[in-house]
Design a protein around this motif. Structure first.
Motif, PDB file in Angstrom:
ATOM      1  N   PHE A  35      -6.894  28.147 -30.435  1.00  0.00           N
ATOM      2  CA  PHE A  35      -4.896  27.795 -30.565  1.00  0.00           C
ATOM      3  C   PHE A  35      -4.559  28.013 -29.027  1.00  0.00           C
ATOM      4  O   PHE A  35      -3.404  26.861 -29.759  1.00  0.00           O
ATOM      5  N   ALA A  36      -4.627  27.964 -28.589  1.00  0.00           N
ATOM      6  CA  ALA A  36      -3.463  28.344 -26.992  1.00  0.00           C
ATOM      7  C   ALA A  36      -4.328  25.901 -26.370  1.00  0.00           C
ATOM      8  O   ALA A  36      -3.776  25.668 -25.806  1.00  0.00           O
ATOM      9  N   GLU A  37      -5.646  26.016 -26.722  1.00  0.00           N
ATOM     10  CA  GLU A  37      -5.618  23.866 -26.719  1.00  0.00           C
ATOM     11  C   GLU A  37      -4.882  23.389 -27.157  1.00  0.00           C
ATOM     12  O   GLU A  37      -4.436  22.371 -26.987  1.00  0.00           O
ATOM     13  N   LYS A  38      -4.454  23.967 -28.406  1.00  0.00           N
ATOM     14  CA  LYS A  38      -3.328  23.317 -29.351  1.00  0.00           C
ATOM     15  C   LYS A  38      -2.576  23.215 -29.173  1.00  0.00           C
ATOM     16  O   LYS A  38      -1.470  22.151 -29.604  1.00  0.00           O
ATOM     17  N   TRP A  46      -5.508  33.128 -22.414  1.00  0.00           N
ATOM     18  CA  TRP A  46      -4.908  33.252 -23.841  1.00  0.00           C
ATOM     19  C   TRP A  46      -6.833  34.460 -24.866  1.00  0.00           C
ATOM     20  O   TRP A  46      -6.390  35.465 -25.000  1.00  0.00           O
ATOM     21  N   GLY A  47      -7.650  33.626 -23.952  1.00  0.00           N
ATOM     22  CA  GLY A  47      -8.856  33.435 -23.961  1.00  0.00           C
ATOM     23  C   GLY A  47      -9.635  35.038 -23.904  1.00  0.00           C
ATOM     24  O   GLY A  47      -9.791  35.989 -24.627  1.00  0.00           O
ATOM     25  N   ALA A 101       3.967  33.107 -28.631  1.00  0.00           N
ATOM     26  CA  ALA A 101       3.543  32.351 -29.186  1.00  0.00           C
ATOM     27  C   ALA A 101       1.934  32.915 -29.444  1.00  0.00           C
ATOM     28  O   ALA A 101       0.982  32.967 -29.937  1.00  0.00           O
ATOM     29  N   LEU A 102       1.513  33.097 -28.071  1.00  0.00           N
ATOM     30  CA  LEU A 102       0.323  33.943 -27.814  1.00  0.00           C
ATOM     31  C   LEU A 102       0.029  35.666 -29.042  1.00  0.00           C
ATOM     32  O   LEU A 102      -1.088  35.527 -29.605  1.00  0.00           O
ATOM     33  N   GLU A 103       1.197  36.558 -28.749  1.00  0.00           N
ATOM     34  CA  GLU A 103       0.978  37.552 -28.884  1.00  0.00           C
ATOM     35  C   GLU A 103       1.087  36.987 -30.695  1.00  0.00           C
ATOM     36  O   GLU A 103       0.254  38.008 -31.321  1.00  0.00           O
TER      37      GLU A 103
END
Length: 181
Positions: A35-38, A46-47, A101-103
């Motif tokens: 999802f971070a890449e997107k 994020w990972g 967005a990360l959370e």
């Protein structure tokens, strides 16, 4: 400065020995990276947050998220990372609402990765490689299947992300295909 993947794994292993929890950590890490890449964000950050999100769960299940905060603070982790980890338990074991967005992504995919893995395990192939969204949605409707998975949390996470549930499931399956058989 961001902790390294190696440092994150070492810290995780200091508090955990359960291989099932490790597989869950790897699955959430993979989903977060995807999802971070997107989103055009840093997949390493994020990972790593996905990897350690349940760092306290094996030793402190009744203090989940609050002990994670303490563990990560003592290890000198950035406050933004700690907040993200704690926010994944929002409404369950934490009052920290996911905002970034990360959370929101961590909140949405945590339970979902487990549900998808459960769906894959009942397939003849026992694999996510041939798992389709329609198969996951079929199991979704059976309350007794993977009864411990809180579907409402996943639905709430999808809504927070502004994603249709089917899209969230599909993207998470794609993420898991990168790391699971």
């Amino acid at each position: 400065m961001s902790p390294s993947r190696e440092a994150a794994e070492q810290l995780w292993r200091r508090y955990n020995t359960d291989e099932g929890l490790w597989r869950h950590a790897l699955a959430v890490e993979a989903a977060m990276r995807h999802f971070a890449e997107k989103a055009g964000e840093d997949p390493d950050v994020w990972g790593i947050i996905g990897l350690v999100h349940d760092i306290d769960y094996q030793q402190y299940p009744d203090q989940h998220c609050s002990m994670a905060k303490q563990i990560l603070q003592e290890a000198g982790w950035p406050e933004a990372f700690i907040r993200a980890v704690v926010s994944h338990g929002w409404g369950i074991c934490s009052d920290v609402e996911p905002r970034s967005a990360l959370e929101k992504t961590l909140f949405a995919v945590d339970e979902l990765t487990g549900f998808i893995q459960a769906c894959a395990l009942v397939r003849p192939s026992k694999s996510v490689q041939d798992l389709e969204v329609s198969s996951v949605k079929k199991k979704w409707k059976t309350a007794a299947f993977a009864a411990g998975v809180n579907r409402q949390v996943i639905e709430k996470g999808a809504a927070m992300l502004g994603m249709e549930l089917d899209s969230l499931i599909g993207e998470t399956i794609l993420a898991l295909r990168k790391v699971l058989p």
